[in-house]
Design a protein around this motif. Structure first.
Motif, PDB file in Angstrom:
ATOM      1  N   LEU A 136      -3.904   3.710  -1.987  1.00 24.75           N
ATOM      2  CA  LEU A 136      -2.813   4.639  -1.695  1.00 24.75           C
ATOM      3  C   LEU A 136      -3.260   6.058  -2.029  1.00 24.75           C
ATOM      4  O   LEU A 136      -4.236   6.269  -2.758  1.00 24.75           O
ATOM      5  N   PRO A 137      -2.573   7.072  -1.503  1.00 22.19           N
ATOM      6  CA  PRO A 137      -2.919   8.457  -1.844  1.00 22.19           C
ATOM      7  C   PRO A 137      -2.811   8.680  -3.349  1.00 22.19           C
ATOM      8  O   PRO A 137      -1.976   8.071  -4.020  1.00 22.19           O
ATOM      9  N   LYS A 138      -3.648   9.572  -3.859  1.00 18.05           N
ATOM     10  CA  LYS A 138      -3.642   9.860  -5.294  1.00 18.05           C
ATOM     11  C   LYS A 138      -2.636  10.945  -5.656  1.00 18.05           C
ATOM     12  O   LYS A 138      -2.066  10.948  -6.745  1.00 18.05           O
ATOM     13  N   THR A 139      -2.441  11.900  -4.738  1.00 17.38           N
ATOM     14  CA  THR A 139      -1.535  13.011  -5.000  1.00 17.38           C
ATOM     15  C   THR A 139      -0.626  13.221  -3.798  1.00 17.38           C
ATOM     16  O   THR A 139      -0.852  12.674  -2.713  1.00 17.38           O
ATOM     17  N   ASP A 180      -0.102  16.093  -2.226  1.00 15.82           N
ATOM     18  CA  ASP A 180      -0.443  17.250  -1.387  1.00 15.82           C
ATOM     19  C   ASP A 180      -1.911  17.258  -0.950  1.00 15.82           C
ATOM     20  O   ASP A 180      -2.456  18.296  -0.586  1.00 15.82           O
ATOM     21  N   GLY A 181      -2.546  16.104  -0.977  1.00 20.15           N
ATOM     22  CA  GLY A 181      -3.950  16.059  -0.576  1.00 20.15           C
ATOM     23  C   GLY A 181      -4.124  16.175   0.926  1.00 20.15           C
ATOM     24  O   GLY A 181      -3.216  15.865   1.711  1.00 20.15           O
ATOM     25  N   GLU A 182      -5.288  16.632   1.347  1.00 20.97           N
ATOM     26  CA  GLU A 182      -5.574  16.753   2.773  1.00 20.97           C
ATOM     27  C   GLU A 182      -5.788  15.370   3.381  1.00 20.97           C
ATOM     28  O   GLU A 182      -6.395  14.494   2.769  1.00 20.97           O
ATOM     29  N   ILE A 183      -5.280  15.186   4.595  1.00 18.28           N
ATOM     30  CA  ILE A 183      -5.368  13.892   5.269  1.00 18.28           C
ATOM     31  C   ILE A 183      -6.276  14.011   6.486  1.00 18.28           C
ATOM     32  O   ILE A 183      -6.151  14.947   7.274  1.00 18.28           O
ATOM     33  N   SER A 184      -7.162  13.040   6.655  1.00 21.52           N
ATOM     34  CA  SER A 184      -7.995  13.001   7.850  1.00 21.52           C
ATOM     35  C   SER A 184      -7.112  12.839   9.077  1.00 21.52           C
ATOM     36  O   SER A 184      -6.135  12.092   9.068  1.00 21.52           O
ATOM     37  N   VAL A 235      -3.631   4.165   8.565  1.00 24.07           N
ATOM     38  CA  VAL A 235      -4.800   4.274   7.689  1.00 24.07           C
ATOM     39  C   VAL A 235      -5.659   5.447   8.141  1.00 24.07           C
ATOM     40  O   VAL A 235      -6.125   5.483   9.283  1.00 24.07           O
ATOM     41  N   CYS A 236      -5.867   6.388   7.244  1.00 27.44           N
ATOM     42  CA  CYS A 236      -6.655   7.590   7.537  1.00 27.44           C
ATOM     43  C   CYS A 236      -7.721   7.741   6.462  1.00 27.44           C
ATOM     44  O   CYS A 236      -7.387   7.851   5.275  1.00 27.44           O
ATOM     45  N   GLY A 237      -8.988   7.712   6.869  1.00 24.33           N
ATOM     46  CA  GLY A 237     -10.065   7.830   5.893  1.00 24.33           C
ATOM     47  C   GLY A 237     -10.076   6.709   4.881  1.00 24.33           C
ATOM     48  O   GLY A 237     -10.446   6.920   3.717  1.00 24.33           O
ATOM     49  N   GLY A 238      -9.662   5.517   5.297  1.00 22.53           N
ATOM     50  CA  GLY A 238      -9.668   4.372   4.398  1.00 22.53           C
ATOM     51  C   GLY A 238      -8.503   4.311   3.437  1.00 22.53           C
ATOM     52  O   GLY A 238      -8.449   3.424   2.579  1.00 22.53           O
ATOM     53  N   VAL A 239      -7.539   5.235   3.577  1.00 24.10           N
ATOM     54  CA  VAL A 239      -6.375   5.312   2.686  1.00 24.10           C
ATOM     55  C   VAL A 239      -5.101   5.078   3.494  1.00 24.10           C
ATOM     56  O   VAL A 239      -4.962   5.593   4.605  1.00 24.10           O
ATOM     57  N   ALA A 240      -4.174   4.297   2.954  1.00 23.35           N
ATOM     58  CA  ALA A 240      -2.880   4.095   3.609  1.00 23.35           C
ATOM     59  C   ALA A 240      -2.038   5.343   3.400  1.00 23.35           C
ATOM     60  O   ALA A 240      -1.528   5.584   2.309  1.00 23.35           O
ATOM     61  N   GLN A 241      -1.899   6.141   4.452  1.00 20.20           N
ATOM     62  CA  GLN A 241      -1.179   7.411   4.336  1.00 20.20           C
ATOM     63  C   GLN A 241       0.257   7.322   4.864  1.00 20.20           C
ATOM     64  O   GLN A 241       1.088   8.151   4.503  1.00 20.20           O
ATOM     65  N   GLY A 242       0.528   6.354   5.735  1.00 20.61           N
ATOM     66  CA  GLY A 242       1.856   6.265   6.325  1.00 20.61           C
ATOM     67  C   GLY A 242       2.288   4.833   6.550  1.00 20.61           C
ATOM     68  O   GLY A 242       1.488   3.894   6.458  1.00 20.61           O
ATOM     69  N   ILE A 243       3.597   4.659   6.859  1.00 21.54           N
ATOM     70  CA  ILE A 243       4.186   3.363   7.174  1.00 21.54           C
ATOM     71  C   ILE A 243       4.863   3.494   8.531  1.00 21.54           C
ATOM     72  O   ILE A 243       5.688   4.398   8.736  1.00 21.54           O
ATOM     73  N   VAL A 244       4.552   2.621   9.475  1.00 18.79           N
ATOM     74  CA  VAL A 244       5.172   2.670  10.801  1.00 18.79           C
ATOM     75  C   VAL A 244       6.687   2.588  10.658  1.00 18.79           C
ATOM     76  O   VAL A 244       7.214   1.648  10.056  1.00 18.79           O
ATOM     77  N   SER A 245       7.397   3.587  11.221  1.00 22.36           N
ATOM     78  CA  SER A 245       8.837   3.669  11.025  1.00 22.36           C
ATOM     79  C   SER A 245       9.621   3.665  12.334  1.00 22.36           C
ATOM     80  O   SER A 245      10.344   2.721  12.633  1.00 22.36           O
ATOM     81  N   PHE A 246       9.485   4.725  13.164  1.00 21.45           N
ATOM     82  CA  PHE A 246      10.256   4.791  14.406  1.00 21.45           C
ATOM     83  C   PHE A 246       9.562   5.695  15.404  1.00 21.45           C
ATOM     84  O   PHE A 246       8.482   6.206  15.152  1.00 21.45           O
ATOM     85  N   THR A 291       6.494   6.958   7.748  1.00 24.70           N
ATOM     86  CA  THR A 291       6.886   7.419   6.421  1.00 24.70           C
ATOM     87  C   THR A 291       5.645   7.942   5.702  1.00 24.70           C
ATOM     88  O   THR A 291       4.627   7.248   5.624  1.00 24.70           O
ATOM     89  N   HIS A 292       5.736   9.164   5.198  1.00 19.88           N
ATOM     90  CA  HIS A 292       4.605   9.821   4.528  1.00 19.88           C
ATOM     91  C   HIS A 292       4.540   9.313   3.084  1.00 19.88           C
ATOM     92  O   HIS A 292       5.298   9.756   2.217  1.00 19.88           O
ATOM     93  N   ILE A 293       3.636   8.389   2.819  1.00 16.90           N
ATOM     94  CA  ILE A 293       3.602   7.686   1.539  1.00 16.90           C
ATOM     95  C   ILE A 293       3.474   8.626   0.351  1.00 16.90           C
ATOM     96  O   ILE A 293       4.120   8.436  -0.687  1.00 16.90           O
ATOM     97  N   SER A 294       2.653   9.649   0.477  1.00 15.85           N
ATOM     98  CA  SER A 294       2.398  10.520  -0.683  1.00 15.85           C
ATOM     99  C   SER A 294       3.650  11.234  -1.175  1.00 15.85           C
ATOM    100  O   SER A 294       3.701  11.675  -2.325  1.00 15.85           O
ATOM    101  N   LYS A 295       4.662  11.338  -0.332  1.00 11.55           N
ATOM    102  CA  LYS A 295       5.914  11.990  -0.737  1.00 11.55           C
ATOM    103  C   LYS A 295       6.764  11.081  -1.621  1.00 11.55           C
ATOM    104  O   LYS A 295       7.788  11.513  -2.160  1.00 11.55           O
TER     105      LYS A 295
END
Length: 251
Positions: free
Chosen positions: A126-129, A131-135, A194-205, A219-223
């Motif tokens: 999962l994202p660490k922070t 506000d990190g940059e996403i691929s 999955v972006c850069g090997g990290v789960a960044q989002g969840i399919v929503s609508f 859904t933006h997981i890091s939020k």
């Protein structure tokens, strides 16, 4: 709930009628190499029989979308859904602010029996922070619908490459977006972006844009990292109280 939201999301990818399917499965996708995505989880609701995707984020927790049912059972290490292993019972914790509209479409499922991690069952980062940059180069995957009539789902895991839109073109700060004719369909809700090997989002609508393209929202997981941390570190008694309140509320 607005009429526009009802028409465009139809309960966030849950329903589909002939001639109004979002996509033809994972459009322009390919069949995944068996067990190459060991974090992928197949989810089926025991009451509605709704099918969703999810992903293992710890040996005892699966992440998915909050709209993916209130009585889910998860299946780990799945490639072909016609050969399902025994299901694992879970305690679901949907985000408390989710009320079937954009936002807060995230749910954690605590496995009653923690997974044994191996080559076919494993976790994704999962994202660490927050506000990190996403691929911009990402991937989606799932067992979604195979055709525009929505009369069958894929029995094998499929995946496709997608490109993130700039956040300013997405609408809200807690949402990530991709646009085009490539992406998830009915049955793919809850799966990971999955972006850069990290789960960044969840399919929503999704929404259909004026240009005819489809814009898929995630859904933006890091939020939600603080909420995720809080839920995954609750005591067993606290977890029981949280789930007990939520299970009686239709979603």
């Amino acid at each position: 709930m607005s009429i526009l939201w009802h028409i465009t999301s139809l309960l966030l990818l849950r329903f589909c009628v002939p001639g109004f399917c979002m996509h033809d499965g994972i459009v322009d996708g390919k069949v995944s190499v068996p067990h190459s995505r060991p974090y992928m989880v197949y989810i089926r609701d025991t009451i509605s029989e709704q099918v969703c995707g999810g992903f293992l984020v710890r040996e005892d927790f699966v992440m998915t979308a909050a709209h993916c049912g209130r009585s889910p059972v998860v299946y780990l290490g799945v490639n072909d859904t016609s050969l399902l292993p025994d299901g694992v019972a879970v305690h679901p914790t949907p985000h408390p602010k989710f009320i079937m509209r954009p936002g807060y479409d995230i749910m954690l499922l605590k496995l009653k029996t923690p997974a044994t991690l191996n080559k076919t069952v494993n976790t994704i980062t999962l994202p660490k922070t927050g506000d990190g940059e996403i691929s911009k180069n990402c991937m989606v995957m799932g067992w979604g619908a195979l055709d525009y009539q929505c009369d069958s789902l894929s029995s094998v895991l499929k995946e496709a490459n997608v490109t993130l839109l700039d956040s300013k073109n997405c609408g809200t700060t807690d949402t990530l977006c991709t646009e085009g004719k490539i992406g998830p369909a009915k049955g793919d809700s809850g799966g990971p972006l999955v972006c850069g090997g990290v789960a960044q989002g969840i399919v929503s609508f999704y929404t259909q844009e004026f240009n005819g393209e489809y814009c898929t929202r995630y859904t933006h997981i890091s939020k939600y990292l603080q909420w995720i941390h809080d839920v995954m570190n609750l005591s067993p008694l606290q977890q029981h109280e949280t789930w007990k309140d939520k299970l009686d509320k239709p979603i």
